[in-house]
Design a protein around this motif. Structure first.
Motif, short mmCIF file in Angstrom:
data_model
loop_
_atom_site.label_atom_id
_atom_site.label_comp_id
_atom_site.label_asym_id
_atom_site.label_seq_id
_atom_site.Cartn_x
_atom_site.Cartn_y
_atom_site.Cartn_z
N TYR A 114 3.86 20.02 57.68
CA TYR A 114 4.27 21.39 57.38
C TYR A 114 3.48 22.42 58.20
N GLU A 115 2.25 22.04 58.58
CA GLU A 115 1.38 23.02 59.22
C GLU A 115 1.96 23.55 60.53
N ALA A 116 2.62 22.67 61.28
CA ALA A 116 3.25 23.11 62.53
C ALA A 116 4.30 24.17 62.24
N GLY A 117 5.07 23.96 61.17
CA GLY A 117 6.08 24.94 60.78
C GLY A 117 5.46 26.24 60.31
N ASN A 118 4.34 26.14 59.59
CA ASN A 118 3.67 27.36 59.11
C ASN A 118 3.20 28.22 60.27
N ILE A 119 2.53 27.59 61.22
CA ILE A 119 2.00 28.34 62.36
C ILE A 119 3.14 28.86 63.23
N THR A 120 4.17 28.03 63.42
CA THR A 120 5.32 28.47 64.21
C THR A 120 6.01 29.65 63.53
N GLY A 121 6.05 29.64 62.21
CA GLY A 121 6.64 30.77 61.48
C GLY A 121 5.90 32.06 61.75
N ALA A 122 4.57 31.99 61.74
CA ALA A 122 3.77 33.18 62.05
C ALA A 122 4.01 33.62 63.49
N VAL A 123 4.16 32.64 64.40
CA VAL A 123 4.43 32.96 65.80
C VAL A 123 5.79 33.65 65.94
N LEU A 124 6.80 33.16 65.20
CA LEU A 124 8.13 33.77 65.25
C LEU A 124 8.06 35.23 64.82
N GLY A 125 7.26 35.50 63.79
CA GLY A 125 7.09 36.87 63.34
C GLY A 125 6.47 37.75 64.41
N MET A 126 5.41 37.25 65.03
CA MET A 126 4.75 38.01 66.10
C MET A 126 5.69 38.21 67.29
N SER A 127 6.43 37.13 67.64
CA SER A 127 7.29 37.17 68.82
C SER A 127 8.45 38.13 68.66
N ALA A 128 8.86 38.39 67.41
CA ALA A 128 9.96 39.33 67.18
C ALA A 128 9.57 40.75 67.56
N VAL A 129 8.25 41.02 67.60
CA VAL A 129 7.75 42.35 67.95
C VAL A 129 7.10 42.36 69.32
N VAL A 130 6.26 41.34 69.57
CA VAL A 130 5.55 41.22 70.86
C VAL A 130 5.88 39.86 71.47
N PRO A 131 6.48 39.79 72.66
CA PRO A 131 6.83 38.51 73.28
C PRO A 131 5.62 37.58 73.36
N SER A 132 5.88 36.29 73.12
CA SER A 132 4.80 35.32 73.07
C SER A 132 4.37 34.89 74.47
N PRO A 133 3.10 35.10 74.84
CA PRO A 133 2.62 34.63 76.15
C PRO A 133 2.50 33.11 76.17
N VAL A 134 2.77 32.50 77.31
CA VAL A 134 2.72 31.04 77.45
C VAL A 134 1.71 30.68 78.52
N LEU A 135 0.86 29.69 78.20
CA LEU A 135 -0.15 29.22 79.14
C LEU A 135 0.31 27.88 79.71
N GLU A 136 0.44 27.80 81.03
CA GLU A 136 0.87 26.57 81.70
C GLU A 136 -0.36 25.77 82.12
#
Length: 407
Positions: free
Chosen positions: A99-121
């Motif tokens: 579940y933890e992956a979903g929990n953190i991803t959910g928080a990321v989705l919330g942030m990304s709806a306002v501020v685009p999520s930066p990606v590190l390659e």
């Protein structure tokens, strides 16, 4: 106000734990697919949650121990004892890691709806930096090991979630009569049965029964705290239920017809209600994700402590290793950009099926005079508990039959 805040804590953490991305996702899909018609399932879930969490809180206050610890000590048959421990360990610890992956991803989705999520390659691997940031926030709060600080953080997060989702629901201006019918007249076609189980599983979360029993022992000592604990629990879970209903109402009244993720839900509201609705949903989703990303590892650590008989809690190295392991797994899988929405929904159904098993253990313990003394279950509590277990077993069996029938 100061006295009121002093007595707020474990119940708020329970509410913060069950209002996670899974709740947002399941409630959103329930509202989009079935309108207001499944609100009754949430009402049933809230009542069941209050009844079962009261038993867990009473157990924690009277015995000063967690549920897994009491089960380990009270089950005398060695074979049955280890089978019980393995079942609890696998269901709660491994389940929470997933579940933890979903929990953190959910928080990321919330942030990304306002501020685009930066990606590190990094070579062939793409890491979502918001996942790392949220994981770090959760790690710092848990590493501090101060229960009072955790309480204050969760009070703030629950307040943010409540305001965000309730305000958004009001903005949709739902029709009152259909809403009341959905709340008080149970009905569900076979297509909605798994959603009913998911709604129950996302509200009455099995790991919360373990978490709550342990947390009340951290906060209060002595049976005189029972009245305070019950009052705090009632209002905290009621508030959590209102938040869950607000999500269903928003999804049902908004006119959205297709949602893949809860972030799509936020974006889908923008043409109807402007950027403010998207902001409120995004903020609520972020608070839901980060609160659950803290409680899931914490609950897993308490379960392991009880199962293995560890005496020390929050500041123990072994305790910290458990929650850190669960948290790191969540950050790793979340940062890889996996789409966990279907997994989250399945996890809520699995929660609903697992619930009667954990509830039976709890029910057995709180009826033992040797454990609870004069505070064992009353006749009314036994009637309510039996009804709740019977209903969850019936719904769980029907949902399994529905899945098998569709294969």
């Amino acid at each position: 106000m100061r006295n009121w805040l002093k007595n707020v804590g474990p119940g708020v953490l329970v509410s913060a734990a069950f209002i996670g991305p899974g709740t947002v996702t399941v409630c959103t899909l329930a509202g989009v697919d079935f309108g207001f018609s499944l609100l009754w399932a949430l009402l049933l879930s809230i009542i069941a949650c209050i009844v079962l969490q009261e038993m867990a809180a009473r157990l924690g206050i009277i015995t000063g121990r967690g549920l897994s610890e009491v089960i380990r000590e009270e089950v005398k048959n060695p074979i049955f004892k280890w089978l019980s421990i393995i079942l609890i360990f696998a269901a709660i610890v491994l389940g929470n890691a997933a579940y933890e992956a979903g929990n953190i991803t959910g928080a990321v989705l919330g942030m990304s709806a306002v501020v685009p999520s930066p990606v590190l390659e990094i070579g062939a691997i793409s890491l979502d930096l918001w996942s790392l940031v949220i994981g770090l926030i959760a790690f710092i709060l848990l590493a501090i090991g101060n229960y009072k600080i955790l309480e204050k953080v969760f009070i703030a997060l629950v307040a943010i979630m409540s305001i965000s989702f309730v305000v958004t629901a009001v903005m949709t201006r739902p029709e009152v009569i259909p809403l009341l019918k959905g709340l008080f007249i149970p009905k569900s076609g076979s297509a909605g049965l798994l959603t009913v189980m998911a709604l129950i599983g996302t509200t009455v979360v099995p790991y919360n029964l373990f978490l709550h029993a342990s947390l009340v022992g951290e906060k209060w000592k002595g049976q005189q705290a029972l009245k305070i604990a019950r009052k705090e629990l009632f209002w905290a879970i009621l508030l959590g239920g209102v938040v869950s209903m607000s999500i269903v109402i928003t999804a049902a009244a908004s006119g959205i017809t297709s949602v893949t993720t809860a972030a799509d839900f936020a974006a889908g509201l923008e043409p109807l209600f402007g950027s403010y609705a998207t902001f409120f949903i995004a903020l609520g989703l972020f608070a839901a994700g980060i609160s659950s990303s803290i409680t899931a590892p914490l609950a897993a650590a308490y379960v392991v402590r009880g199962c293995l008989g560890w005496k020390k809690g929050l500041n123990s190295i072994k305790f910290k290793m458990v929650w850190a392991g669960v948290l790191l797994l969540g950050v790793f899988f979340s940062s890889l950009g996996l789409k966990p929405v279907e997994i989250i929904q399945f996890a809520q159904v699995a929660n609903g099926i697992l619930l009667p098993v954990v509830a039976i253990f709890l029910f057995w313990i709180v009826n033992r005079a040797s454990v609870m003394g004069e505070h064992k279950n009353s006749v009314l509590q036994n009637v309510l508990g039996t009804l709740i277990i019977a209903v969850t077993i019936f719904l769980g069996a029907k949902s399994i039959y529905t899945v098998l029938e569709g294969i």
